[in-house]
Design an enzyme around this catalytic site. Structure first.
Site, PDB file in Angstrom:
ATOM      1  N   LYS A  17       5.829 -17.322  -0.438  1.00 30.29           N
ATOM      2  CA  LYS A  17       4.921 -18.446  -0.135  1.00 30.29           C
ATOM      3  C   LYS A  17       4.484 -19.142  -1.421  1.00 30.29           C
ATOM      4  O   LYS A  17       4.507 -20.366  -1.524  1.00 30.29           O
ATOM      5  CB  LYS A  17       3.726 -17.901   0.654  1.00 30.29           C
ATOM      6  CG  LYS A  17       2.655 -18.880   1.084  1.00 30.29           C
ATOM      7  CD  LYS A  17       1.602 -19.190   0.041  1.00 30.29           C
ATOM      8  CE  LYS A  17       0.986 -18.026  -0.656  1.00 30.29           C
ATOM      9  NZ  LYS A  17       0.024 -17.264   0.117  1.00 30.29           N
ATOM     10  N   HIS A  77     -13.240 -27.019 -24.309  1.00 36.42           N
ATOM     11  CA  HIS A  77     -13.150 -28.425 -23.952  1.00 36.42           C
ATOM     12  C   HIS A  77     -11.847 -29.027 -24.454  1.00 36.42           C
ATOM     13  O   HIS A  77     -11.427 -28.705 -25.560  1.00 36.42           O
ATOM     14  CB  HIS A  77     -14.332 -29.168 -24.590  1.00 36.42           C
ATOM     15  CG  HIS A  77     -14.397 -30.602 -24.192  1.00 36.42           C
ATOM     16  ND1 HIS A  77     -14.743 -31.005 -22.921  1.00 36.42           N
ATOM     17  CD2 HIS A  77     -14.144 -31.728 -24.899  1.00 36.42           C
ATOM     18  CE1 HIS A  77     -14.710 -32.327 -22.873  1.00 36.42           C
ATOM     19  NE2 HIS A  77     -14.348 -32.789 -24.051  1.00 36.42           N
ATOM     20  N   GLY A 115       0.820  -1.212   0.000  1.00 40.97           N
ATOM     21  CA  GLY A 115       0.000   0.000   0.000  1.00 40.97           C
ATOM     22  C   GLY A 115       0.854   1.262   0.000  1.00 40.97           C
ATOM     23  O   GLY A 115       0.588   2.214  -0.745  1.00 40.97           O
ATOM     24  N   GLU A 152     -14.208 -25.268 -17.884  1.00 42.82           N
ATOM     25  CA  GLU A 152     -15.497 -25.389 -18.576  1.00 42.82           C
ATOM     26  C   GLU A 152     -16.621 -25.775 -17.600  1.00 42.82           C
ATOM     27  O   GLU A 152     -17.792 -25.538 -17.873  1.00 42.82           O
ATOM     28  CB  GLU A 152     -15.426 -26.385 -19.731  1.00 42.82           C
ATOM     29  CG  GLU A 152     -15.286 -27.839 -19.314  1.00 42.82           C
ATOM     30  CD  GLU A 152     -15.236 -28.790 -20.508  1.00 42.82           C
ATOM     31  OE1 GLU A 152     -16.090 -28.666 -21.407  1.00 42.82           O
ATOM     32  OE2 GLU A 152     -14.334 -29.664 -20.542  1.00 42.82           O
ATOM     33  N   CYS A 190       3.013 -13.407   0.567  1.00 48.05           N
ATOM     34  CA  CYS A 190       2.427 -13.964  -0.659  1.00 48.05           C
ATOM     35  C   CYS A 190       3.446 -14.483  -1.672  1.00 48.05           C
ATOM     36  O   CYS A 190       3.316 -15.600  -2.174  1.00 48.05           O
ATOM     37  CB  CYS A 190       1.592 -12.914  -1.388  1.00 48.05           C
ATOM     38  SG  CYS A 190       0.791 -11.714  -0.342  1.00 48.05           S
ATOM     39  N   CYS A 231       4.113  -8.821   1.783  1.00 54.74           N
ATOM     40  CA  CYS A 231       3.775  -9.610   0.596  1.00 54.74           C
ATOM     41  C   CYS A 231       5.015 -10.046  -0.168  1.00 54.74           C
ATOM     42  O   CYS A 231       5.173 -11.210  -0.518  1.00 54.74           O
ATOM     43  CB  CYS A 231       2.844  -8.798  -0.308  1.00 54.74           C
ATOM     44  SG  CYS A 231       2.550  -9.599  -1.884  1.00 54.74           S
ATOM     45  N   TYR A 254      -5.789 -19.089   6.581  1.00 51.51           N
ATOM     46  CA  TYR A 254      -5.014 -19.069   5.334  1.00 51.51           C
ATOM     47  C   TYR A 254      -3.623 -19.671   5.529  1.00 51.51           C
ATOM     48  O   TYR A 254      -3.221 -20.598   4.843  1.00 51.51           O
ATOM     49  CB  TYR A 254      -4.784 -17.619   4.895  1.00 51.51           C
ATOM     50  CG  TYR A 254      -5.932 -16.910   4.253  1.00 51.51           C
ATOM     51  CD1 TYR A 254      -5.979 -16.758   2.875  1.00 51.51           C
ATOM     52  CD2 TYR A 254      -6.939 -16.329   5.011  1.00 51.51           C
ATOM     53  CE1 TYR A 254      -6.998 -16.054   2.264  1.00 51.51           C
ATOM     54  CE2 TYR A 254      -7.965 -15.626   4.417  1.00 51.51           C
ATOM     55  CZ  TYR A 254      -7.995 -15.491   3.045  1.00 51.51           C
ATOM     56  OH  TYR A 254      -9.003 -14.798   2.453  1.00 51.51           O
ATOM     57  N   GLY A 277      -3.598 -15.621  12.987  1.00 48.47           N
ATOM     58  CA  GLY A 277      -4.049 -14.279  12.658  1.00 48.47           C
ATOM     59  C   GLY A 277      -2.916 -13.265  12.698  1.00 48.47           C
ATOM     60  O   GLY A 277      -1.796 -13.585  13.121  1.00 48.47           O
ATOM     61  N   GLU A 287      -2.066 -23.162   4.078  1.00 47.78           N
ATOM     62  CA  GLU A 287      -1.071 -23.054   3.008  1.00 47.78           C
ATOM     63  C   GLU A 287       0.239 -23.726   3.423  1.00 47.78           C
ATOM     64  O   GLU A 287       0.805 -24.531   2.683  1.00 47.78           O
ATOM     65  CB  GLU A 287      -0.848 -21.583   2.647  1.00 47.78           C
ATOM     66  CG  GLU A 287      -2.085 -20.982   1.964  1.00 47.78           C
ATOM     67  CD  GLU A 287      -1.939 -19.521   1.583  1.00 47.78           C
ATOM     68  OE1 GLU A 287      -1.019 -18.849   2.094  1.00 47.78           O
ATOM     69  OE2 GLU A 287      -2.762 -19.039   0.763  1.00 47.78           O
TER      70      GLU A 287
HETATM   71  P1  NDP Z   1      -6.690 -16.208   9.595  1.00 50.01           P
HETATM   72  O1  NDP Z   1      -7.483 -15.081  10.089  1.00 50.01           O
HETATM   73  O2  NDP Z   1      -6.901 -16.701   8.223  1.00 50.01           O
HETATM   74  O3  NDP Z   1      -6.856 -17.440  10.571  1.00 50.01           O
HETATM   75  C1  NDP Z   1      -6.529 -17.331  11.923  1.00 50.01           C
HETATM   76  C2  NDP Z   1      -6.731 -18.662  12.578  1.00 50.01           C
HETATM   77  O4  NDP Z   1      -6.181 -18.608  13.876  1.00 50.01           O
HETATM   78  C3  NDP Z   1      -8.196 -19.042  12.710  1.00 50.01           C
HETATM   79  O5  NDP Z   1      -8.298 -20.415  12.523  1.00 50.01           O
HETATM   80  C4  NDP Z   1      -8.509 -18.636  14.147  1.00 50.01           C
HETATM   81  O6  NDP Z   1      -9.433 -19.487  14.740  1.00 50.01           O
HETATM   82  C5  NDP Z   1      -7.185 -18.839  14.839  1.00 50.01           C
HETATM   83  N1  NDP Z   1      -6.963 -17.876  15.910  1.00 50.01           N
HETATM   84  C6  NDP Z   1      -7.205 -16.553  15.877  1.00 50.01           C
HETATM   85  N2  NDP Z   1      -6.876 -15.982  17.040  1.00 50.01           N
HETATM   86  C7  NDP Z   1      -6.431 -16.974  17.827  1.00 50.01           C
HETATM   87  C8  NDP Z   1      -5.942 -17.014  19.152  1.00 50.01           C
HETATM   88  N3  NDP Z   1      -5.909 -15.930  19.910  1.00 50.01           N
HETATM   89  N4  NDP Z   1      -5.563 -18.208  19.649  1.00 50.01           N
HETATM   90  C9  NDP Z   1      -5.625 -19.320  18.884  1.00 50.01           C
HETATM   91  N5  NDP Z   1      -6.070 -19.333  17.635  1.00 50.01           N
HETATM   92  C10 NDP Z   1      -6.472 -18.174  17.107  1.00 50.01           C
HETATM   93  O7  NDP Z   1      -5.177 -15.758   9.857  1.00 50.01           O
HETATM   94  P2  NDP Z   1      -3.783 -16.191   9.230  1.00 50.01           P
HETATM   95  O8  NDP Z   1      -2.799 -15.956  10.298  1.00 50.01           O
HETATM   96  O9  NDP Z   1      -3.845 -17.520   8.583  1.00 50.01           O
HETATM   97  O10 NDP Z   1      -3.582 -15.092   8.107  1.00 50.01           O
HETATM   98  C11 NDP Z   1      -3.681 -13.717   8.431  1.00 50.01           C
HETATM   99  C12 NDP Z   1      -4.315 -12.945   7.311  1.00 50.01           C
HETATM  100  O11 NDP Z   1      -3.389 -12.779   6.264  1.00 50.01           O
HETATM  101  C13 NDP Z   1      -5.516 -13.634   6.680  1.00 50.01           C
HETATM  102  O12 NDP Z   1      -6.700 -13.340   7.348  1.00 50.01           O
HETATM  103  C14 NDP Z   1      -5.509 -13.096   5.281  1.00 50.01           C
HETATM  104  O13 NDP Z   1      -6.234 -11.903   5.254  1.00 50.01           O
HETATM  105  C15 NDP Z   1      -4.034 -12.813   5.015  1.00 50.01           C
HETATM  106  N6  NDP Z   1      -3.449 -13.888   4.189  1.00 50.01           N
HETATM  107  C16 NDP Z   1      -3.929 -14.061   2.923  1.00 50.01           C
HETATM  108  C17 NDP Z   1      -3.429 -15.059   2.108  1.00 50.01           C
HETATM  109  C18 NDP Z   1      -3.960 -15.241   0.734  1.00 50.01           C
HETATM  110  O14 NDP Z   1      -4.594 -14.333   0.231  1.00 50.01           O
HETATM  111  N7  NDP Z   1      -3.773 -16.400   0.106  1.00 50.01           N
HETATM  112  C19 NDP Z   1      -2.360 -15.946   2.566  1.00 50.01           C
HETATM  113  C20 NDP Z   1      -1.956 -15.693   3.926  1.00 50.01           C
HETATM  114  C21 NDP Z   1      -2.498 -14.705   4.690  1.00 50.01           C
HETATM  115  P3  NDP Z   1     -11.017 -19.258  14.639  1.00 50.01           P
HETATM  116  O15 NDP Z   1     -11.438 -19.693  13.285  1.00 50.01           O
HETATM  117  O16 NDP Z   1     -11.575 -20.081  15.706  1.00 50.01           O
HETATM  118  O17 NDP Z   1     -11.209 -17.784  14.852  1.00 50.01           O
END
Ligand code: NDP
Length: 448
Positions: free
Chosen positions: A51, A437, A16, A442, A48, A43, A178, A263, A182
């Site tokens: 990765k 095809h 950004g 498709e 990204c 990124c 995510y 997260g 991944e």
């Molecule tokens: P996500 O938000 O995707 O997932 C976080 C996971 O951690 C969830 O399963 C959540 O559980 C769990 N969690 C959250 N807080 C806690 C906590 N305090 N204790 C234990 N578990 C917890 O986060 P990621 O870290 O995987 O990725 C961060 C962000 O980066 C993504 O949201 C996305 O926006 C971006 N990203 C995008 C990618 C792409 O576009 N391909 C690739 C990588 C990252 P619950 O479901 O129970 O809340």
């Protein structure tokens, strides 16, 4: 004499910040950007881009296996993590150079140090230099969240995963989002024994349920283990270097590496926000309006630090919009409607628009079309892995409100379909389009 040292001072040279700085300079603004780490941001440097390269690298494990069904004999095949790692990091250096060059070519001053806000028009650099600017842009991104449990310092995050000395034999990944899915796919293909543990019983919240179920089923088949409703209790490091992880509802587990993917939190600490009266949202991100303006009229914020949508293309759009608004004479806001996204798991998931349950809740009457198929390549390879595409339409007029896919190249295919969803096309428009095809894509125009 100009009233300020710069027209725009950007803090953070990630996706950004770089876009806003470059475009502002192209509009004729005098721009400086402060970056305490490396130009390119998460990124490019540790997200990204590297990765995705690891995803490519990991995919060869299956491709080489499948190639044998296509008549190829591959002898003496082995995998060298360090050579992949170093090639990837080498390319990261190249991109870091390109981003730096782009800024320099546009006459943007790059200051390789931390900057903090000292007032509505003033920043202070780490070396004490005071700089004034008509506008300040905060683009400091986010960092991995690490659960507050005893021994958390023994775990790593995605930042360190790119620099490992070796592939861990047993890896525990905390989180079900995510990054967890991944990296589970990547390290599983490289031969690690991977277990995902998540505090809830859901993976990838926000994605369509059928896609998440399919990913879980395929991941289990590939050998990735899952533990749900497992919150971290602690990590104990033993003398031999192994880690003993304790969690709720499950037995302790001995592993060689713990990766936190729980997260990401906005980087707002120590920025001096109080010096300009800038407030935060209830999630600790910088609060902004539709034009990315903070509570202070001369200070804007874009990207992950605003916690709106943590995706690179969104940060880039926000940066572009700020530059066009402030220096291009064109007040621009970003549309957050229908943002396509993908998870580069094995296989990948991609989606745009509403999930089936979201659409049912919001629209009431909907129609769902689906294609559950085995990609041709998998048939010959003897790989029992099915793709699933789903189209969600508004009940009365068949306008497409969501498309969700899991299967090889799903993100590549969805990008074009996302245009159709954003444009408000209907199922009939897809039906009227001739198929190409034989392809997987498709299936998009053949759904029943
Ligand atoms: P996500 O938000 O995707 O997932 C976080 C996971 O951690 C969830 O399963 C959540 O559980 C769990 N969690 C959250 N807080 C806690 C906590 N305090 N204790 C234990 N578990 C917890 O986060 P990621 O870290 O995987 O990725 C961060 C962000 O980066 C993504 O949201 C996305 O926006 C971006 N990203 C995008 C990618 C792409 O576009 N391909 C690739 C990588 C990252 P619950 O479901 O129970 O809340």
């Amino acid at each position: 004499m100009a009233e300020y040292d710069y027209d725009l001072f950007t803090i953070g040279a990630g996706s950004g910040g770089v876009r806003a700085s470059r475009v502002a300079a192209a509009h004729g603004a005098r721009v400086a950007v402060a970056e305490e780490f490396r130009v390119g941001g998460t990124c490019v440097i540790r997200g990204c881009v590297p990765k995705k390269m690891l995803v490519y690298g990991a995919h060869f494990a299956e491709d080489i296996q499948d190639a044998q069904q296509f008549g190829w004999t591959i002898e003496g095949c082995s995998f060298d993590w360090k050579s992949l790692r170093d090639n990837v990091l080498g390319d990261v250096d190249r991109l870091n150079g390109l981003y730096t060059e782009t800024l320099e070519n546009h006459g943007v001053t790059i200051l390789h140090q931390r900057a903090t806000i000292a007032g509505p028009h003033q920043v202070t650099l780490a070396d004490g230099t005071a700089i004034t600017a008509k506008y300040i842009l905060i683009a400091t991104g986010a960092r991995p969240h690490i659960p507050d449990c005893p021994g958390h310092e023994h775990g790593i995050t995605s930042n360190e995963a790119f620099h490992l000395d070796a592939i861990p034999r047993r890896m525990l990944i905390a989180g079900g989002g995510y990054i967890a899915n991944e990296f589970a796919g990547i390290f599983n293909e490289f031969g690690a024994s991977v277990t995902i543990i998540n505090r809830s019983d859901q993976l990838l919240r926000g994605y369509d349920e059928a896609m998440r179920d399919r990913l879980l089923q395929i991941s289990l088949t590939k050998g990735i283990a899952f533990r749900f409703n497992a919150a971290f209790r602690g990590i104990e490091k033993r003398e031999d270097g192994t880690l003993l992880v304790s969690m709720t509802n499950h037995d302790d587990m001995e592993v060689d590496c713990v990766l936190f993917a729980t997260g990401r939190v906005p980087n707002v600490e120590g920025l001096g926000l109080e010096a300009a009266g800038i407030g935060l949202t209830d999630k600790g991100a910088i609060a902004v309006d539709a034009f990315s303006k903070t509570d202070c009229d001369s200070i804007y914020a874009v990207g992950d630090v605003t916690g709106r949508v943590q995706l690179t293309p969104v940060a880039i759009r926000e940066g572009q919009a700020v530059a066009d608004t402030l220096f291009g004479g064109q007040p621009t806001s970003v549309s957050y409607d229908c943002i396509p996204s993908a998870v580069f798991s094995h296989p990948p998931i991609a989606g745009v628009g509403m999930t089936e349950s979201e659409a049912r809740n919001r629209l009431g009457s909907i129609r769902v079309y689906q294609s559950d198929f085995r990609p041709m390549k998998h048939v010959v390879a003897g790989r029992n892995e099915r793709g699933l595409y789903k189209m969600i339409c508004e009940g009365d007029n068949d306008r497409i409100v969501g498309i969700h896919m899991i299967g090889p190249d799903a993100p590549e295919i969805l990008q074009a379909a996302a245009v159709a969803v954003k444009a408000g096309l209907t199922k009939a428009d897809f039906d009227a389009t001739m198929a190409i095809h034989p392809t997987m894509a498709e299936e998009l125009v053949l759904m029943r």
